[in-house]
Motif scaffolding. Structure first.
Motif, PDB file in Angstrom:
ATOM      1  N   GLY A 263       0.770  -1.236   0.000  1.00 36.60           N
ATOM      2  CA  GLY A 263       0.000   0.000   0.000  1.00 36.60           C
ATOM      3  C   GLY A 263       0.797   1.280   0.000  1.00 36.60           C
ATOM      4  N   ASN A 264       2.116   1.213  -0.009  1.00 40.64           N
ATOM      5  CA  ASN A 264       2.940   2.415  -0.044  1.00 40.64           C
ATOM      6  C   ASN A 264       2.959   2.939  -1.484  1.00 40.64           C
ATOM      7  N   GLN A 265       2.326   4.081  -1.706  1.00 40.76           N
ATOM      8  CA  GLN A 265       2.171   4.611  -3.057  1.00 40.76           C
ATOM      9  C   GLN A 265       3.165   5.722  -3.378  1.00 40.76           C
TER      10      GLN A 265
ATOM     11  N   PHE B 233       6.454   9.167  -9.416  1.00 38.85           N
ATOM     12  CA  PHE B 233       6.408   8.939 -10.862  1.00 38.85           C
ATOM     13  C   PHE B 233       5.508   9.979 -11.520  1.00 38.85           C
ATOM     14  N   TYR B 234       4.349  10.207 -10.937  1.00 38.50           N
ATOM     15  CA  TYR B 234       3.407  11.185 -11.491  1.00 38.50           C
ATOM     16  C   TYR B 234       4.035  12.577 -11.529  1.00 38.50           C
TER      17      TYR B 234
ATOM     18  N   LEU C 113      -1.992   5.093 -13.674  1.00 36.48           N
ATOM     19  CA  LEU C 113      -1.223   4.761 -12.475  1.00 36.48           C
ATOM     20  C   LEU C 113      -2.083   4.009 -11.451  1.00 36.48           C
ATOM     21  N   VAL C 114      -3.364   4.345 -11.357  1.00 33.94           N
ATOM     22  CA  VAL C 114      -4.264   3.600 -10.469  1.00 33.94           C
ATOM     23  C   VAL C 114      -4.411   2.167 -10.985  1.00 33.94           C
ATOM     24  N   GLU C 115      -4.566   2.006 -12.295  1.00 36.02           N
ATOM     25  CA  GLU C 115      -4.662   0.662 -12.872  1.00 36.02           C
ATOM     26  C   GLU C 115      -3.360  -0.119 -12.624  1.00 36.02           C
ATOM     27  N   PHE C 116      -2.217   0.539 -12.788  1.00 35.87           N
ATOM     28  CA  PHE C 116      -0.918  -0.082 -12.539  1.00 35.87           C
ATOM     29  C   PHE C 116      -0.836  -0.553 -11.084  1.00 35.87           C
ATOM     30  N   TYR C 117      -1.257   0.308 -10.162  1.00 38.79           N
ATOM     31  CA  TYR C 117      -1.250  -0.046  -8.739  1.00 38.79           C
ATOM     32  C   TYR C 117      -2.168  -1.241  -8.488  1.00 38.79           C
TER      33      TYR C 117
ATOM     34  N   ASP D 248      11.514  -1.103 -18.087  1.00 37.10           N
ATOM     35  CA  ASP D 248      11.287   0.296 -18.459  1.00 37.10           C
ATOM     36  C   ASP D 248       9.869   0.680 -18.041  1.00 37.10           C
ATOM     37  N   VAL D 249       9.718   1.145 -16.802  1.00 42.79           N
ATOM     38  CA  VAL D 249       8.404   1.463 -16.261  1.00 42.79           C
ATOM     39  C   VAL D 249       7.717   2.574 -17.055  1.00 42.79           C
ATOM     40  N   PRO D 250       8.411   3.678 -17.404  1.00 36.92           N
ATOM     41  CA  PRO D 250       7.721   4.714 -18.189  1.00 36.92           C
ATOM     42  C   PRO D 250       7.163   4.188 -19.513  1.00 36.92           C
ATOM     43  N   ALA D 251       7.913   3.373 -20.210  1.00 32.54           N
ATOM     44  CA  ALA D 251       7.423   2.821 -21.476  1.00 32.54           C
ATOM     45  C   ALA D 251       6.193   1.943 -21.230  1.00 32.54           C
ATOM     46  N   HIS D 252       6.203   1.196 -20.144  1.00 26.57           N
ATOM     47  CA  HIS D 252       5.059   0.347 -19.802  1.00 26.57           C
ATOM     48  C   HIS D 252       3.820   1.212 -19.509  1.00 26.57           C
ATOM     49  N   ILE D 253       4.006   2.293 -18.765  1.00 21.68           N
ATOM     50  CA  ILE D 253       2.905   3.199 -18.421  1.00 21.68           C
ATOM     51  C   ILE D 253       2.355   3.850 -19.689  1.00 21.68           C
ATOM     52  N   TYR D 254       3.225   4.305 -20.574  1.00 23.91           N
ATOM     53  CA  TYR D 254       2.784   4.940 -21.817  1.00 23.91           C
ATOM     54  C   TYR D 254       2.010   3.937 -22.674  1.00 23.91           C
ATOM     55  N   ASP D 255       2.472   2.686 -22.697  1.00 24.23           N
ATOM     56  CA  ASP D 255       1.775   1.648 -23.458  1.00 24.23           C
ATOM     57  C   ASP D 255       0.393   1.391 -22.872  1.00 24.23           C
ATOM     58  N   MET D 256       0.297   1.360 -21.548  1.00 25.47           N
ATOM     59  CA  MET D 256      -1.009   1.180 -20.901  1.00 25.47           C
ATOM     60  C   MET D 256      -1.945   2.332 -21.270  1.00 25.47           C
ATOM     61  N   ALA D 257      -1.407   3.548 -21.293  1.00 25.69           N
ATOM     62  CA  ALA D 257      -2.216   4.722 -21.645  1.00 25.69           C
ATOM     63  C   ALA D 257      -2.697   4.630 -23.091  1.00 25.69           C
ATOM     64  N   ALA D 258      -1.817   4.232 -23.991  1.00 28.86           N
ATOM     65  CA  ALA D 258      -2.195   4.095 -25.400  1.00 28.86           C
ATOM     66  C   ALA D 258      -3.287   3.039 -25.560  1.00 28.86           C
ATOM     67  N   GLN D 259      -3.164   1.938 -24.832  1.00 33.66           N
ATOM     68  CA  GLN D 259      -4.189   0.892 -24.896  1.00 33.66           C
ATOM     69  C   GLN D 259      -5.516   1.388 -24.344  1.00 33.66           C
ATOM     70  N   GLN D 260      -5.458   2.159 -23.279  1.00 31.91           N
ATOM     71  CA  GLN D 260      -6.691   2.688 -22.690  1.00 31.91           C
ATOM     72  C   GLN D 260      -7.369   3.666 -23.652  1.00 31.91           C
ATOM     73  N   LEU D 261      -6.574   4.504 -24.308  1.00 31.37           N
ATOM     74  CA  LEU D 261      -7.141   5.438 -25.278  1.00 31.37           C
ATOM     75  C   LEU D 261      -7.736   4.697 -26.472  1.00 31.37           C
ATOM     76  N   LYS D 262      -7.046   3.663 -26.912  1.00 27.99           N
ATOM     77  CA  LYS D 262      -7.536   2.876 -28.048  1.00 27.99           C
ATOM     78  C   LYS D 262      -8.863   2.210 -27.704  1.00 27.99           C
TER      79      LYS D 262
END
Length: 162
Positions: free
Chosen positions: A15-17, A23-24, A54-58, A72-86
């Motif tokens: 639970g430590n965020q 990151f944000y 980031l909430v989904e990642f958590y 590469d956490v930033p690349a993973h986060i950006y990929d998650m965002a692109a998938q969510q937008l798609k």
């Protein structure tokens, strides 16, 4: 000195965020520029998207769906965002979009607990045992009964409008 990835994952699981907050703060401007360039999002929408991702990642880490941090956490986060937008940009027929909009409005009339129960079960895919643990119910049977009750309330709201 940055935390090792394994320690970061352990901290997130308990639970430590702090990692996510840092990151944000470190990446929001870069992310907003990327979102504007790649997806034509204004900065406010980009910041909201980053928070959502980031909430989904958590949730993925906390639920055990993500057991190892990507190199590469930033690349993973950006990929998650692109998938969510798609996923959100898929065009729906007008009738279906209208039906979903009405259903979402009715969903919003449910109590916060009912909304949470239905979200955990239907959108996060939690089983009744996990649902009970997340919601603080005594056992899986109580989780099942609560889900059925909430679904019945949503159905009744839907029937009143129809």
């Amino acid at each position: 000195m940055p935390q090792p990835l394994a320690a970061t994952l352990t901290h997130l699981r308990v639970g430590n965020q702090t990692f996510l907050v840092n990151f944000y703060q470190e990446h929001r401007d870069t992310f907003a520029a990327w979102a504007r360039q790649q997806h034509q999002l204004d900065p406010a929408a980009a910041h909201e998207l980053l928070r959502s991702v980031l909430v989904e990642f958590y949730d993925q880490v906390a639920d055990g769906r993500l057991t190892k941090l990507p190199a590469d956490v930033p690349a993973h986060i950006y990929d998650m965002a692109a998938q969510q937008l798609k996923a959100t940009s898929a065009a729906l027929p007008v009738a279906e979009a209208s039906r979903r909009s009405r259903l979402l409005g009715q969903f919003g009339q449910l109590s916060a607990d009912c909304q949470q129960v239905l979200m955990f079960f239907y959108f996060r895919g939690y089983n009744f045992k996990k649902l009970a643990g997340k919601m603080g119910f005594a056992n899986a049977t109580v989780g099942r009964l609560q889900k059925a009750s909430c679904l019945r309330r949503l159905y009744d709201l839907h029937q009143r409008v129809e």
